[in-house]
Write an enzyme that holds these catalytic residues in place. Structure first.
Site, PDB file in Angstrom:
ATOM      1  N   ASP A  19       0.858  -1.181   0.000  1.00 14.90           N
ATOM      2  CA  ASP A  19       0.000   0.000   0.000  1.00 14.90           C
ATOM      3  C   ASP A  19       0.894   1.231   0.000  1.00 14.90           C
ATOM      4  O   ASP A  19       1.525   1.545   1.010  1.00 14.90           O
ATOM      5  CB  ASP A  19      -0.911  -0.028   1.235  1.00 14.90           C
ATOM      6  CG  ASP A  19      -1.770   1.218   1.350  1.00 14.90           C
ATOM      7  OD1 ASP A  19      -2.037   1.861   0.319  1.00 14.90           O
ATOM      8  OD2 ASP A  19      -2.169   1.561   2.491  1.00 14.90           O
ATOM      9  N   ILE A  20       0.965   1.924  -1.144  1.00 12.47           N
ATOM     10  CA  ILE A  20       1.779   3.130  -1.255  1.00 12.47           C
ATOM     11  C   ILE A  20       0.921   4.324  -0.878  1.00 12.47           C
ATOM     12  O   ILE A  20      -0.022   4.682  -1.587  1.00 12.47           O
ATOM     13  CB  ILE A  20       2.331   3.308  -2.685  1.00 12.47           C
ATOM     14  CG1 ILE A  20       3.184   2.111  -3.087  1.00 12.47           C
ATOM     15  CG2 ILE A  20       3.146   4.597  -2.776  1.00 12.47           C
ATOM     16  CD1 ILE A  20       3.724   2.196  -4.503  1.00 12.47           C
ATOM     17  N   ASN A  53       0.919   8.480   1.026  1.00 13.50           N
ATOM     18  CA  ASN A  53       1.674   9.718   0.913  1.00 13.50           C
ATOM     19  C   ASN A  53       2.840   9.781   1.891  1.00 13.50           C
ATOM     20  O   ASN A  53       3.800  10.514   1.661  1.00 13.50           O
ATOM     21  CB  ASN A  53       0.745  10.912   1.150  1.00 13.50           C
ATOM     22  CG  ASN A  53      -0.239  11.099   0.020  1.00 13.50           C
ATOM     23  OD1 ASN A  53       0.135  11.450  -1.088  1.00 13.50           O
ATOM     24  ND2 ASN A  53      -1.503  10.841   0.294  1.00 13.50           N
ATOM     25  N   THR A  54       2.759   9.010   2.963  1.00 17.15           N
ATOM     26  CA  THR A  54       3.797   9.065   3.994  1.00 17.15           C
ATOM     27  C   THR A  54       4.666   7.817   4.011  1.00 17.15           C
ATOM     28  O   THR A  54       5.885   7.914   4.150  1.00 17.15           O
ATOM     29  CB  THR A  54       3.155   9.259   5.385  1.00 17.15           C
ATOM     30  OG1 THR A  54       2.319  10.429   5.350  1.00 17.15           O
ATOM     31  CG2 THR A  54       4.206   9.423   6.457  1.00 17.15           C
ATOM     32  N   GLY A  77      -9.222   7.472  -5.545  1.00 19.76           N
ATOM     33  CA  GLY A  77      -8.060   6.747  -5.037  1.00 19.76           C
ATOM     34  C   GLY A  77      -8.359   5.267  -4.941  1.00 19.76           C
ATOM     35  O   GLY A  77      -9.362   4.866  -4.343  1.00 19.76           O
ATOM     36  N   ASP A  88      -7.023   3.074  -3.203  1.00 17.66           N
ATOM     37  CA  ASP A  88      -7.006   2.559  -1.834  1.00 17.66           C
ATOM     38  C   ASP A  88      -8.413   2.529  -1.249  1.00 17.66           C
ATOM     39  O   ASP A  88      -8.771   1.623  -0.485  1.00 17.66           O
ATOM     40  CB  ASP A  88      -6.070   3.383  -0.960  1.00 17.66           C
ATOM     41  CG  ASP A  88      -6.422   4.866  -0.942  1.00 17.66           C
ATOM     42  OD1 ASP A  88      -6.950   5.377  -1.950  1.00 17.66           O
ATOM     43  OD2 ASP A  88      -6.148   5.526   0.083  1.00 17.66           O
ATOM     44  N   ARG A  89      -9.241   3.504  -1.631  1.00 16.71           N
ATOM     45  CA  ARG A  89     -10.624   3.522  -1.141  1.00 16.71           C
ATOM     46  C   ARG A  89     -11.415   2.358  -1.728  1.00 16.71           C
ATOM     47  O   ARG A  89     -12.218   1.732  -1.036  1.00 16.71           O
ATOM     48  CB  ARG A  89     -11.292   4.857  -1.483  1.00 16.71           C
ATOM     49  CG  ARG A  89     -10.648   6.050  -0.798  1.00 16.71           C
ATOM     50  CD  ARG A  89     -11.258   7.356  -1.248  1.00 16.71           C
ATOM     51  NE  ARG A  89     -12.643   7.476  -0.802  1.00 16.71           N
ATOM     52  CZ  ARG A  89     -13.459   8.437  -1.225  1.00 16.71           C
ATOM     53  NH1 ARG A  89     -13.034   9.338  -2.112  1.00 16.71           N
ATOM     54  NH2 ARG A  89     -14.703   8.495  -0.770  1.00 16.71           N
ATOM     55  N   ASP A 108     -10.845   5.530   6.754  1.00 12.03           N
ATOM     56  CA  ASP A 108      -9.426   5.189   6.664  1.00 12.03           C
ATOM     57  C   ASP A 108      -8.629   6.409   7.101  1.00 12.03           C
ATOM     58  O   ASP A 108      -8.576   7.427   6.408  1.00 12.03           O
ATOM     59  CB  ASP A 108      -9.068   4.790   5.232  1.00 12.03           C
ATOM     60  CG  ASP A 108      -7.681   4.175   5.126  1.00 12.03           C
ATOM     61  OD1 ASP A 108      -6.851   4.399   6.031  1.00 12.03           O
ATOM     62  OD2 ASP A 108      -7.418   3.465   4.139  1.00 12.03           O
ATOM     63  N   THR A 161      -0.677  24.149  25.948  1.00 15.41           N
ATOM     64  CA  THR A 161      -0.948  24.354  24.524  1.00 15.41           C
ATOM     65  C   THR A 161      -0.782  23.063  23.729  1.00 15.41           C
ATOM     66  O   THR A 161      -1.612  22.737  22.863  1.00 15.41           O
ATOM     67  CB  THR A 161      -0.015  25.439  23.955  1.00 15.41           C
ATOM     68  OG1 THR A 161      -0.254  26.665  24.647  1.00 15.41           O
ATOM     69  CG2 THR A 161      -0.261  25.650  22.468  1.00 15.41           C
TER      70      THR A 161
END
Length: 250
Positions: free
Chosen positions: A6-7, A9-10, A103, A105-106, A125, A180
């Site tokens: 699974d490629i 973005n990260t 996408g 992946d969806r 997801d 914070t």
């Protein structure tokens, strides 16, 4: 052993299946602008001690990486590599949805969810982005939503607000932040939990009672806070890739 990749973005997430059983899940950073030979070397190092491999199934939301990683997988496995794309027969009707930029992946997530649960389904997801994919009672993909992911939301806050620091995700220790950093972290995680609950309630008004399926790395932070029933499937995309590879096995 079958590899599923699974490629995102990260990260590039690589899983190995022995029959129906996932044997491992390992990751490489996705921000590597390298060719097939370099990817093959990285994959061999990542998969040291595993194998032999019968082939691989791949989905990608980073077009620049799809070809090099697919070629590298062919070298590493010596078997068939299925790259899930627009022309792949997934068995998931898209109905009126414009699939030109959908996408994969969806789609893969929905294939896996439908193989395990009766529709209607709402699949969340939670990765770099949080995607919602909705499948109606007839098993037709109806669309969904795309939201900023937890880390992305926090990064945007720290980048655009002068007095807000960078924040690393970790489970909340309470409900109300007392500094914070905690205020930002709690806001992102509880906000995501509230979004899942609220969106699911609205979906049920339209589609009737449905099964909510949760996956993605950031889902682990949100799941314990949810006040609605959900099914936790951390390897949903990999299960869908395995399902599609088996369906097209000669």
């Amino acid at each position: 052993m079958l590899l599923t990749v699974d490629i995102g973005n990260t990260t590039v997430a690589v899983a190995g299946f022995v029959g129906e059983r996932p044997a491992f899940l390992r990751r490489l950073p996705a921000g590597r602008e390298e060719g097939p030979r370099d990817w093959a070397a990285a994959l061999r190092a990542l998969l040291a001690g595993a194998g032999p491999f019968r082939g691989a199934a791949l989905s990608s939301v980073v077009p620049a990486l799809t070809g090099p990683v697919a070629d590298a997988l062919a070298c590493v496995t010596g078997g068939r590599v299925l790259t899930v794309g627009r022309d792949t027969p997934t068995g998931l009707p898209l109905g009126d949805y414009d699939g030109a930029a959908l996408g994969m992946d969806r789609v893969v997530d929905c294939v896996a969810a439908l193989a395990r649960y009766a529709p209607p389904l709402a699949v969340f997801d939670m990765g770099t982005a949080t995607t919602l994919s909705v499948v109606d009672r007839e098993g037709v993909f109806r669309g969904g939503m795309i939201l900023a992911g937890l880390s992305l939301s926090l990064d945007a806050l720290s980048a655009r607000a002068a007095q807000l620091p960078p924040v690393t995700l970790s489970p909340p220790e309470g409900l109300v932040g007392t500094d914070t950093e905690r205020c930002m972290r709690y806001g992102a995680i509880y906000g995501a939990a509230g979004a899942v609950e609220g969106i699911a309630a609205r979906l049920e008004e339209q589609f009737g009672p449905l099964t909510v399926v949760l996956t993605g790395g950031n889902g682990a932070y949100v799941r314990p806070l949810l006040r609605i029933p959900v099914v936790w499937e951390p390897m949903l995309t990999h299960l869908g890739l395995r399902e599609l590879w088996l369906r097209q096995e000669p």
